[in-house]
Design a protein around this motif. Structure first.
Motif, mmCIF file in Angstrom:
data_model
loop_
_atom_site.group_PDB
_atom_site.id
_atom_site.type_symbol
_atom_site.label_atom_id
_atom_site.label_comp_id
_atom_site.label_asym_id
_atom_site.label_seq_id
_atom_site.Cartn_x
_atom_site.Cartn_y
_atom_site.Cartn_z
ATOM 1 N N VAL A 179 -48.270 -9.762 4.801
ATOM 2 C CA VAL A 179 -49.325 -10.717 4.466
ATOM 3 C C VAL A 179 -50.528 -10.466 5.364
ATOM 4 C CG1 VAL A 179 -49.945 -13.166 4.266
ATOM 5 C CG2 VAL A 179 -47.599 -12.416 3.780
ATOM 6 N N GLY A 180 -51.676 -10.323 4.734
ATOM 7 C CA GLY A 180 -52.915 -10.217 5.514
ATOM 8 C C GLY A 180 -53.247 -8.832 6.008
ATOM 9 N N GLU A 181 -52.478 -7.828 5.637
ATOM 10 C CA GLU A 181 -52.807 -6.446 6.006
ATOM 11 C C GLU A 181 -52.764 -5.637 4.719
ATOM 12 O OE1 GLU A 181 -53.232 -5.136 9.239
ATOM 13 O OE2 GLU A 181 -53.175 -7.207 9.979
ATOM 14 N N LEU A 182 -53.775 -4.833 4.480
ATOM 15 C CA LEU A 182 -53.790 -4.099 3.216
ATOM 16 C C LEU A 182 -54.718 -2.895 3.300
ATOM 17 C CD1 LEU A 182 -52.864 -4.426 0.092
ATOM 18 C CD2 LEU A 182 -55.258 -5.070 -0.243
ATOM 19 N N SER A 183 -54.263 -1.832 2.633
ATOM 20 C CA SER A 183 -55.152 -0.684 2.418
ATOM 21 C C SER A 183 -55.354 -0.544 0.920
ATOM 22 C CB SER A 183 -54.496 0.557 3.028
ATOM 23 O OG SER A 183 -54.994 1.710 2.418
ATOM 24 N N TRP A 184 -56.587 -0.738 0.495
ATOM 25 C CA TRP A 184 -56.931 -0.798 -0.931
ATOM 26 C C TRP A 184 -57.838 0.366 -1.269
ATOM 27 C CZ3 TRP A 184 -61.837 -1.992 -3.291
ATOM 28 C CH2 TRP A 184 -61.781 -2.399 -4.638
ATOM 29 N N ARG A 185 -57.623 0.980 -2.419
ATOM 30 C CA ARG A 185 -58.505 2.084 -2.819
ATOM 31 C C ARG A 185 -58.962 1.865 -4.248
ATOM 32 N NH1 ARG A 185 -56.636 8.124 -1.580
ATOM 33 N NH2 ARG A 185 -57.058 7.316 0.524
ATOM 34 N N ILE A 186 -60.238 2.132 -4.471
ATOM 35 C CA ILE A 186 -60.762 2.115 -5.826
ATOM 36 C C ILE A 186 -61.508 3.424 -6.052
ATOM 37 C CG2 ILE A 186 -62.933 0.949 -5.195
ATOM 38 C CD1 ILE A 186 -62.661 -0.502 -7.971
ATOM 39 N N GLY A 224 -62.218 -14.555 5.673
ATOM 40 C CA GLY A 224 -61.802 -14.494 7.074
ATOM 41 C C GLY A 224 -61.143 -13.195 7.479
ATOM 42 N N LEU A 225 -61.006 -12.249 6.547
ATOM 43 C CA LEU A 225 -60.332 -10.996 6.893
ATOM 44 C C LEU A 225 -61.306 -10.018 7.541
ATOM 45 C CD1 LEU A 225 -58.353 -10.763 3.560
ATOM 46 C CD2 LEU A 225 -57.383 -11.247 5.813
ATOM 47 N N SER A 261 -57.514 -6.653 7.519
ATOM 48 C CA SER A 261 -56.535 -7.204 8.455
ATOM 49 C C SER A 261 -56.919 -8.632 8.803
ATOM 50 C CB SER A 261 -56.484 -6.369 9.737
ATOM 51 O OG SER A 261 -55.713 -7.054 10.707
ATOM 52 N N ALA A 262 -55.906 -9.508 8.801
ATOM 53 C CA ALA A 262 -56.164 -10.909 9.148
ATOM 54 C C ALA A 262 -56.251 -11.084 10.653
ATOM 55 C CB ALA A 262 -55.059 -11.794 8.587
ATOM 56 N N THR A 263 -55.707 -10.140 11.414
ATOM 57 C CA THR A 263 -55.553 -10.373 12.844
ATOM 58 C C THR A 263 -56.497 -9.557 13.718
ATOM 59 O OG1 THR A 263 -53.812 -8.708 12.828
ATOM 60 C CG2 THR A 263 -53.129 -11.015 12.685
ATOM 61 N N ARG A 264 -56.992 -8.436 13.243
ATOM 62 C CA ARG A 264 -57.817 -7.597 14.111
ATOM 63 C C ARG A 264 -58.733 -6.710 13.285
ATOM 64 N NH1 ARG A 264 -53.803 -3.463 16.678
ATOM 65 N NH2 ARG A 264 -55.690 -2.219 16.532
ATOM 66 N N GLN A 265 -59.729 -6.155 13.949
ATOM 67 C CA GLN A 265 -60.673 -5.291 13.245
ATOM 68 C C GLN A 265 -60.046 -3.910 13.045
ATOM 69 O OE1 GLN A 265 -63.693 -5.795 11.787
ATOM 70 N NE2 GLN A 265 -63.490 -3.661 11.142
ATOM 71 N N ALA A 313 -42.646 -8.730 -7.025
ATOM 72 C CA ALA A 313 -42.088 -7.441 -6.658
ATOM 73 C C ALA A 313 -43.027 -6.622 -5.775
ATOM 74 C CB ALA A 313 -41.737 -6.653 -7.915
ATOM 75 N N PHE A 314 -44.217 -7.127 -5.581
ATOM 76 C CA PHE A 314 -45.229 -6.391 -4.824
ATOM 77 C C PHE A 314 -45.094 -6.737 -3.343
ATOM 78 C CE2 PHE A 314 -50.011 -5.813 -3.961
ATOM 79 C CZ PHE A 314 -49.911 -4.437 -3.905
ATOM 80 N N ASP A 315 -45.229 -5.749 -2.490
ATOM 81 C CA ASP A 315 -44.952 -5.958 -1.066
ATOM 82 C C ASP A 315 -46.099 -6.592 -0.287
ATOM 83 O OD1 ASP A 315 -42.430 -5.064 -1.212
ATOM 84 O OD2 ASP A 315 -42.722 -3.204 -0.090
ATOM 85 N N PHE A 316 -47.211 -6.844 -0.966
ATOM 86 C CA PHE A 316 -48.389 -7.292 -0.211
ATOM 87 C C PHE A 316 -48.962 -8.580 -0.782
ATOM 88 C CE2 PHE A 316 -47.876 -2.781 0.182
ATOM 89 C CZ PHE A 316 -48.046 -2.538 1.531
ATOM 90 N N ARG A 317 -49.464 -9.386 0.131
ATOM 91 C CA ARG A 317 -50.117 -10.637 -0.249
ATOM 92 C C ARG A 317 -51.292 -10.858 0.681
ATOM 93 N NH1 ARG A 317 -48.895 -15.639 0.899
ATOM 94 N NH2 ARG A 317 -49.913 -16.896 -0.691
ATOM 95 N N LEU A 318 -52.324 -11.524 0.192
ATOM 96 C CA LEU A 318 -53.455 -11.868 1.062
ATOM 97 C C LEU A 318 -53.693 -13.359 0.993
ATOM 98 C CD1 LEU A 318 -56.228 -9.227 0.198
ATOM 99 C CD2 LEU A 318 -54.753 -9.242 2.221
ATOM 100 N N GLU A 319 -54.097 -13.938 2.103
ATOM 101 C CA GLU A 319 -54.556 -15.322 2.037
ATOM 102 C C GLU A 319 -55.781 -15.483 2.938
ATOM 103 O OE1 GLU A 319 -51.176 -17.068 5.093
ATOM 104 O OE2 GLU A 319 -50.714 -16.951 2.943
ATOM 105 N N GLY A 320 -56.551 -16.496 2.641
ATOM 106 C CA GLY A 320 -57.722 -16.756 3.464
ATOM 107 C C GLY A 320 -57.300 -17.223 4.842
ATOM 108 N N VAL A 321 -58.012 -16.800 5.866
ATOM 109 C CA VAL A 321 -57.707 -17.231 7.233
ATOM 110 C C VAL A 321 -58.987 -17.733 7.875
ATOM 111 C CG1 VAL A 321 -55.686 -15.796 7.676
ATOM 112 C CG2 VAL A 321 -57.962 -14.841 8.008
ATOM 113 N N THR A 322 -58.827 -18.547 8.894
ATOM 114 C CA THR A 322 -59.993 -19.059 9.596
ATOM 115 C C THR A 322 -60.269 -18.167 10.798
ATOM 116 O OG1 THR A 322 -59.222 -21.228 8.961
ATOM 117 C CG2 THR A 322 -61.022 -21.147 10.554
ATOM 118 N N GLN A 323 -61.503 -17.740 10.940
ATOM 119 C CA GLN A 323 -61.876 -16.870 12.055
ATOM 120 C C GLN A 323 -63.029 -17.498 12.813
ATOM 121 O OE1 GLN A 323 -60.323 -14.112 12.876
ATOM 122 N NE2 GLN A 323 -59.379 -13.288 11.022
ATOM 123 N N ASP A 324 -63.114 -17.169 14.089
ATOM 124 C CA ASP A 324 -64.220 -17.651 14.906
ATOM 125 C C ASP A 324 -65.425 -16.727 14.758
ATOM 126 O OD1 ASP A 324 -62.715 -19.677 15.844
ATOM 127 O OD2 ASP A 324 -62.041 -18.596 17.634
#
Lengths: 317, 646
Positions: free
Chosen positions: B4-11, B34-35, B59-63, B232-243
């Motif tokens: 959750v909150g980590e993803l590598s996306w390609r288009i 917030g990501l 990433s939800a946690t770091r740059q 069945a998908f291993d990834f999920r994203l949710e909004g997070v609050t960031q400073d």
């Protein structure tokens, strides 16, 4: 056309206190004397004057003038001068360049300079040869001529500098002769007082390497087109017919060469804004804060940029 | 377990089809949620039709500091993207694709290189799948590897949209990029509000477009809810609050804004990839507001060639304007003669050099670090210059100010090295502070009041440091000359042997002065423990991938240290003691390991291993983890990295 002002600086003030190393009898001396007189008559001060030279005999001229002198690379005086003038429009900027400097290695700059019309006086010393490298043909030496250093007659044709200046957009075009100083002073003054890019070709014998177009050869061939009634001015409200008439007269004159060689002012076009005016139109602050005169830090040395608008433009959250 | 909150996306998609817009929407929406975002763009030197693609790492946690080779979610709307990237998707990841593309022969894909076709067929044959010459085989293999497949009937969705909102089909089809992004976010269960807000921002000037696209978002979310599940998908994203506020910038923009912050008032350029975007950005921002509420700005001139660009900027610099130009390899080649002139005339000038693949035209839109030696030694004669390299987008901002300072403090050209990779890497970052790097203008001559006109010694030899106060053209009461020729103190040409030696010494002394004056923290950065098991040395855009790779290796018990060299001329000799924890490993985007040669030359230090990549693509941290392991565990002297489908 020129307004007489009481000169604070005399010809003597503009003469730099150093030895001159052109060949004896060089046409450059005439041009240099005309520059001194024009500067003194116009009442500009040495510190407001920048003379930018290229490489070659012409590119030594700035050393002999008491003013800021910038000796650039071969072919580059115009872009350097453009940078100087745009960054500080208060300066009077002159380019002193040769026929090789302008028409060969610096040709791209010559051509594109015309598109900009920066307020610069461009003086091209034309002796048809590369003097400092011992007399090779320059781009202004006609096809088939053989000056004394050439092993064979010139296999390349010549550029008509005045025509090139015309087609690329120079807004003042004239031609003088190195030994007609009186006329040359007038031409330099008019070129300098013209707001925009002025191109002045100066025909100039090279006593060392050009044994064809010598002082004697020019004698009796040169005439002043303005004295014969040629009006170079494109009126502000010129209609198509007037415009075509001037262009036709211009073409006729610039291609005249041989028994009669025209000199004088060929074109005056005040209808195009200078590059400085075009910038100011887009960026009104340019008039008040040109690049050289912009305050860029506060008293503590900190940047003055307000980052907020950039944040708003690129805001991620 | 679900990530959750980590993803590598390609288009991916044909150039001109809106891949960039899609990536921008995706990045902005994620960031609004917030990501932290890092985007990387790969494209051809082409206007319309050839394949470009865009990676966005979240990433939800770091740059995130570098892109990833392995993709968690691939989104495509045409077959070429499937062909080129399906093999990069991780098990547990997913592929969203147009049902129409599920069996497209590779030969029918116009711009798919023959080399790619052959390698695809080879890989598919080796993997034992039935279809080896079409996208069908790729999807078959993906499924076999545990990749989730999400076929989408794009045409039906466009039709739905067209009917529901009563717009022509052609108009509905223009929402294709929004569709691609919405499909991804819907699958990831990311709140749709962020995408709607991003749409409102990106198309702010076109309310109708916003309305239709926002409607399309709802259509897609409804469609996905009924057709595909996140289960069945291993990834999920949710909004997070960031400073704290964040901007999103690439290095073209960061350098441009940094230059404005650094007081740039004159910029020249001739169009060249990948440098042009910086100058065009400046052209769009010639007027800015100061903190004191005034309007001022920069003059930008597009010149006839790079020779004119550097000559014109030099001229402006002589008057006291802060001047710069920006270019890439071929343009810099043209600038070299004038570079020597600025060095000889002690003219402050910044050249921002966006490195790309060479030699010659090379690969205009692909990255490389092969211009290091060129920047260090370009030109005839011994011409001092400063060469400075930025490691990431944020550094590029501050370094743009620093390099303008160096140019004026040391009165010489400064080559600021960035590269295509940084130019097309977009990151979220804290709002840069223009006041953080004070503006330093070096020594400037001030005339005494009305002493009459006199000749001034612009190049005074009465100096310990080599610095003579700069006399700006137009300074009252004085004048002088300047020349690319050897010259006297007044700036007049001379060939006198004694003056020549004194002047040459003076100019070169400034490099020593610069080496003494520039603080260590601006010259290089060191990351990792002092008692590390190995040391990595590198420079430029490799920084992010190296730092992430070292973190992963540390989790595996391999503790590395990273020395990032920023000042490359004059070379910071004080880094020598930092290189003692062996083995010493060079990481560089070249074939010839230029920094290793420079270390030998400057410090007499030999590196033990080289990790090199010169395919025109940047390192990902994953590649570096593998390569560093090969070096540390198998003692391979040199590892060259190459991906088949990048």
């Amino acid at each position: 056309m020129a307004v007489e002002t009481k000169p604070r600086w005399t010809v003597k003030d503009f003469r730099a206190p150093y030895e001159v190393d052109w060949c004896p009898g060089c046409g450059d001396f005439g041009i240099l004397n005309a520059i001194y007189q024009a500067l003194a008559q116009m009442g500009v001060s040495p510190h407001e004057t920048v003379v930018v030279g290229g490489i070659g005999c012409s590119g030594k001229a700035q050393y002999y003038v008491n003013a800021y002198g910038v000796h650039t690379l071969h072919g580059r005086p115009l872009p350097v001068a453009t940078g100087i003038k745009l960054a500080n429009p208060n300066l009077k900027v002159f380019v002193v360049s040769g026929d090789g400097d302008s028409m060969a290695i610096g040709a791209a700059h010559f051509v594109n300079g015309g598109r900009r019309n920066v307020d610069i006086t461009y003086i091209m010393f034309n002796n048809e040869v590369y003097g400092l490298t011992k007399g090779q043909a320059s781009p202004t030496l006609p096809l088939g001529l053989q000056t004394k250093s050439l092993p064979e007659p010139n296999i390349q044709g010549n550029i008509n500098a005045l025509m090139l200046a015309f087609t690329t957009g120079y807004t003042w075009i004239g031609r003088g002769y190195a030994y007609n100083i009186k006329q040359l002073v007038r031409l330099i003054r008019e070129a300098t007082e013209h707001p925009g890019l002025a191109f002045l070709e100066v025909l100039q014998p090279c006593p060392t390497y050009n044994n064809l177009h010598t002082k004697d050869w020019y004698q009796g061939r040169l005439y002043d087109i303005n004295e014969e009634g040629y009006d170079p001015v494109l009126p502000p409200d010129a209609d198509d017919a007037t415009r075509r008439d001037l262009y036709a007269r211009f073409m006729e004159k610039v291609f005249e060469w041989g028994d009669r060689i025209p000199t004088g002012v060929f074109l005056v076009n005040r209808n195009l804004p200078t590059f400085e005016e075009r910038i100011a139109e887009r960026q009104p602050h340019y008039r008040i804060h040109p690049p050289a005169l912009t305050r860029i830090r506060d008293d503590e040395g900190r940047s003055l940029l307000d980052i907020q608008p950039f944040y708003e433009e690129h805001r991620a959250r | 377990m679900k990530t959750v909150g980590e993803l590598s996306w390609r288009i991916g998609g044909p150039q001109g089809s809106g891949v960039d817009t899609a990536a921008r929407l995706f990045s902005l929406a994620a960031s609004l949620g917030g990501l932290n975002v890092l985007g990387r763009r790969e494209y051809y030197s082409n206007i319309i039709g050839r394949h470009s693609y865009y990676d966005v790492r979240l990433s939800a946690t770091r740059q995130p500091r570098s892109h990833r080779i392995r993709v968690d979610l691939l989104t495509s709307f045409e077959a070429e993207t499937l062909a080129r990237h399906a093999l990069s998707v991780v098990p547990g990841g997913g592929i969203i694709y147009n049902v129409k593309d599920e069996d497209t022969p590779f030969l029918r894909i116009t711009f798919l290189d023959e080399r790619v076709r052959q390698d695809l067929a080879r890989v598919l044959t080796e993997e034992g799948v039935e279809h080896t010459t079409s996208t069908k085989g790729l999807l078959e293999l993906a499924e076999k590897r545990g990749v989730q497949l999400y076929p989408v009937p794009y045409d039906e969705l466009f039709k739905t949209l067209s009917e529901r909102f009563d717009v022509p089909l052609g108009i509905a089809q223009r929402t294709r990029n929004t569709l691609a992004v919405a499909l991804s976010f819907a699958l990831l269960e990311f709140p749709r509000e962020f995408l709607k807000e991003a749409l409102a921002r990106v198309f702010a000037s076109k309310p109708k477009v916003v309305e239709l696209n926002q409607a399309a978002v709802d259509v897609i979310y409804d469609y996905m809810a009924s057709s595909h599940s996140n289960l069945a998908f291993d990834f999920r994203l949710e909004g997070v609050t960031q400073d704290g506020p964040r901007m999103m910038l690439n290095a073209n923009q960061a350098v441009a804004i940094g230059k404005l912050a650094g007081g740039l008032t004159f910029q020249t350029y001739y169009p060249i990839s990948p440098a042009t975007d910086e100058s065009v950005y400046l052209e769009a921002h010639t007027t800015y507001r100061t903190r004191e509420g005034d309007e001022q700005g920069v003059v930008v001139v597009q010149t006839e060639d790079e020779i004119s660009a550097i000559a014109m900027a030099s001229g402006a610099a002589l008057t006291g304007a802060r001047a710069a130009t920006a270019t890439s390899g071929p343009g810099f080649s043209l600038m070299v003669e004038q570079l020597g002139w600025t060095s000889m005339t002690e003219t402050p000038l910044v050249i921002t050099l966006y490195m790309r693949g060479g030699p010659s035209t090379g690969m205009p839109t692909r990255t490389d670090q092969g211009d290091l030696f060129f920047a260090l030694f370009a030109g005839h004669g011994e011409a001092p210059r400063i060469v400075y390299a930025s490691g990431d987008v944020e550094e590029a901002f501050y370094d743009a100010i620093r390099t303008l300072n160096y140019a004026e403090m040391f009165q010489m050209p400064v080559i600021h090295l960035v590269d295509k990779a940084l130019a097309s890497t977009t990151v979220t970052l804290p709002v840069p502070d223009p006041t953080q790097v004070p503006i330093r203008r070096g020594e400037i001559f001030v005339p005494e009041e009305d002493e009459g006109q006199r000749i001034v010694k612009r190049f005074s030899l009465d100096t310990e440091t080599g610095i003579s106060p700069r006399v700006l053209l137009g300074t009252p009461h004085v004048h002088h000359w300047m020349t690319g020729g050897e010259h006297t103190e007044e700036g007049r040409v001379t060939e006198d042997p004694v003056i020549r030696v004194r002047m040459h010494d003076k100019r070169l002394a400034k490099l020593e002065y610069a080496a003494k004056t520039i603080p260590a923290e601006e010259k290089f950065q060191v990351f990792g423990p002092e008692d590390a098991d190995f040391t990595v040395i590198s420079w430029g855009s490799t920084k992010g991938a190296i730092l992430e790779a070292l973190e992963i290796l540390e989790q595996k018990g391999l503790r590395g240290r990273f020395v990032q060299v920023k000042l490359l001329m004059p070379f910071p000799k004080e880094i020598a003691p930092l290189l003692e924890r062996r083995p010493l490993i060079l990481v560089e985007l070249t074939r010839t390991a230029q920094l290793a040669r420079l270390l030998r030359m400057e410090l007499g230090v030999e590196v033990d291993h080289r990790i090199l990549k010169y395919s025109g693509r940047p390192f990902s941290f994953e590649e570096l983890v593998d390569a560093l392991e090969a070096v540390l565990e198998r003692r391979e002297e040199e590892v060259t990295v190459l991906q088949l489908f990048e």
